[in-house]
Design a protein around this motif. Structure first.
Motif, PDB file in Angstrom:
ATOM      1  N   ARG A  99       4.876   2.708   2.127  1.00 31.70           N
ATOM      2  CA  ARG A  99       4.320   3.223   0.779  1.00 31.70           C
ATOM      3  C   ARG A  99       4.911   4.752   0.538  1.00 31.70           C
ATOM      4  O   ARG A  99       5.040   4.943  -0.628  1.00 31.70           O
ATOM      5  CB  ARG A  99       2.677   3.200   0.917  1.00 31.70           C
ATOM      6  CG  ARG A  99       2.213   1.552   0.896  1.00 31.70           C
ATOM      7  CD  ARG A  99       0.623   1.653   0.511  1.00 31.70           C
ATOM      8  NE  ARG A  99      -0.047   2.341   1.634  1.00 31.70           N
ATOM      9  CZ  ARG A  99      -0.575   1.615   2.613  1.00 31.70           C
ATOM     10  NH1 ARG A  99      -0.540   0.208   2.897  1.00 31.70           N
ATOM     11  NH2 ARG A  99      -1.161   2.221   3.832  1.00 31.70           N
ATOM     12  N   GLU A 104       8.705  -0.534  -1.134  1.00 27.49           N
ATOM     13  CA  GLU A 104       7.923  -1.909  -1.163  1.00 27.49           C
ATOM     14  C   GLU A 104       8.889  -3.026  -1.406  1.00 27.49           C
ATOM     15  O   GLU A 104       8.641  -4.227  -0.824  1.00 27.49           O
ATOM     16  CB  GLU A 104       6.684  -1.974  -1.840  1.00 27.49           C
ATOM     17  CG  GLU A 104       5.381  -1.019  -1.442  1.00 27.49           C
ATOM     18  CD  GLU A 104       5.564   0.067  -1.849  1.00 27.49           C
ATOM     19  OE1 GLU A 104       6.873   0.638  -2.249  1.00 27.49           O
ATOM     20  OE2 GLU A 104       4.548   0.816  -1.633  1.00 27.49           O
ATOM     21  N   TYR A 201       5.816  -8.704   5.235  1.00 26.14           N
ATOM     22  CA  TYR A 201       6.620  -8.872   3.800  1.00 26.14           C
ATOM     23  C   TYR A 201       7.360 -10.103   3.967  1.00 26.14           C
ATOM     24  O   TYR A 201       8.479 -10.177   3.748  1.00 26.14           O
ATOM     25  CB  TYR A 201       7.431  -7.401   3.856  1.00 26.14           C
ATOM     26  CG  TYR A 201       6.741  -6.351   4.125  1.00 26.14           C
ATOM     27  CD1 TYR A 201       5.999  -5.837   2.710  1.00 26.14           C
ATOM     28  CD2 TYR A 201       6.763  -5.706   5.112  1.00 26.14           C
ATOM     29  CE1 TYR A 201       5.476  -4.743   2.766  1.00 26.14           C
ATOM     30  CE2 TYR A 201       5.675  -4.386   5.146  1.00 26.14           C
ATOM     31  CZ  TYR A 201       5.397  -3.897   3.949  1.00 26.14           C
ATOM     32  OH  TYR A 201       4.597  -2.939   3.885  1.00 26.14           O
TER      33      TYR A 201
END
Length: 250
Positions: A99, A104, A201
């Motif tokens: 972040r 991202e 992710y």
């Protein structure tokens, strides 16, 4: 029950260790244990070689804890304890760092760099001569194709990478010539912890370039027999004179 897939894997990986001189007498090996099938199979391979190979070496394991919920570090550590393998954990809050860096959409590059740096640091701290990683033949091929198509050169993941700085450990990949499908078969022969090493992710990874090249290789393998083995063989026969390499001046 005889673990036939694991027996075949040990033969291939054992030949890789011999041909590329991956393990020497007195080596202290730190193996990266992510909690996925590849790293668990690598750990079992190293334990097998420790018992049967004509070299004397020690093995310890390290897990990079990225700060994901339910990553399963405790389960991974308990599994190592069941194998009498000393386990270490290195931690970083990857979501927070990603972040802060506004990455991202491409978290893997940063995470991989940070993970490798932490493992190198721990290996140095433990005075390990080798850092064993679980990349397999499909990883080698995918990395080669990615480098080729991105114009980054004829390069990939070597079974053995000797660092420029002698203070750092040598990176070894005993599974470098083992197809991923054989690792999947081996995983069925063991009882690994479930749902460990899950990536926050995961959807980004599935939609990334590496996954796209993996799917391409799968498609080509349907049409071309022994595709992965052929590419691996080609990577051992680099004909410089038949590439677009500018010759040096006389």
């Amino acid at each position: 029950m005889e673990k036939s897939a694991f027996k075949k894997l040990c033969r291939i990986a054992g030949e890789t260790c011999v041909n590329y001189r991956l393990i020497r007498n007195g080596d202290r090996i730190l193996t990266g244990l992510s909690g996925g099938k590849d790293s668990f199979v690598l750990l079992h391979l190293l334990k097998h070689l420790q018992m049967h190979a004509p070299v004397d070496f020690t093995v310890e394991a390290a897990t990079f804890d990225p700060g994901f919920a339910d990553f399963g570090v405790a389960e991974i550590a308990a599994y190592c304890e069941s194998l009498t393998v000393k386990h270490h954990t290195v931690k970083l809050n990857i979501p927070e760092i990603i972040r802060e860096k506004n990455m991202e959409n491409a978290p893997c590059v940063l995470c991989s760099r940070l993970r490798r740096g932490k493992l190198y640091g721990l290996a140095n701290e433990l005075q390990c001569s080798k850092l064993a990683l679980g990349q397999h033949l499909d990883d080698v091929i995918n990395s080669f194709l990615m480098s080729l198509c991105r114009g980054q050169g004829i390069t990939s993941m070597a079974p053995k990478v000797v660092p420029q700085d002698p203070a750092h450990p040598t990176v070894i990949r005993p599974l470098a010539l083992v197809p991923e499908e054989l690792i999947r078969q081996c995983a069925k022969e063991f009882t690994f912890p479930v749902k460990t090493g899950r990536c926050r992710y995961e959807n980004t990874v599935k939609n990334g370039d590496r996954a796209a090249f993996a799917r391409l290789v799968d498609e080509l393998a349907v049409k071309i027999p022994h595709l992965r083995e052929n590419i691996a063989h080609s990577l051992t026969r680099v004909e410089i004179d038949h590439l677009l390499v500018v010759p040096p001046e006389n």
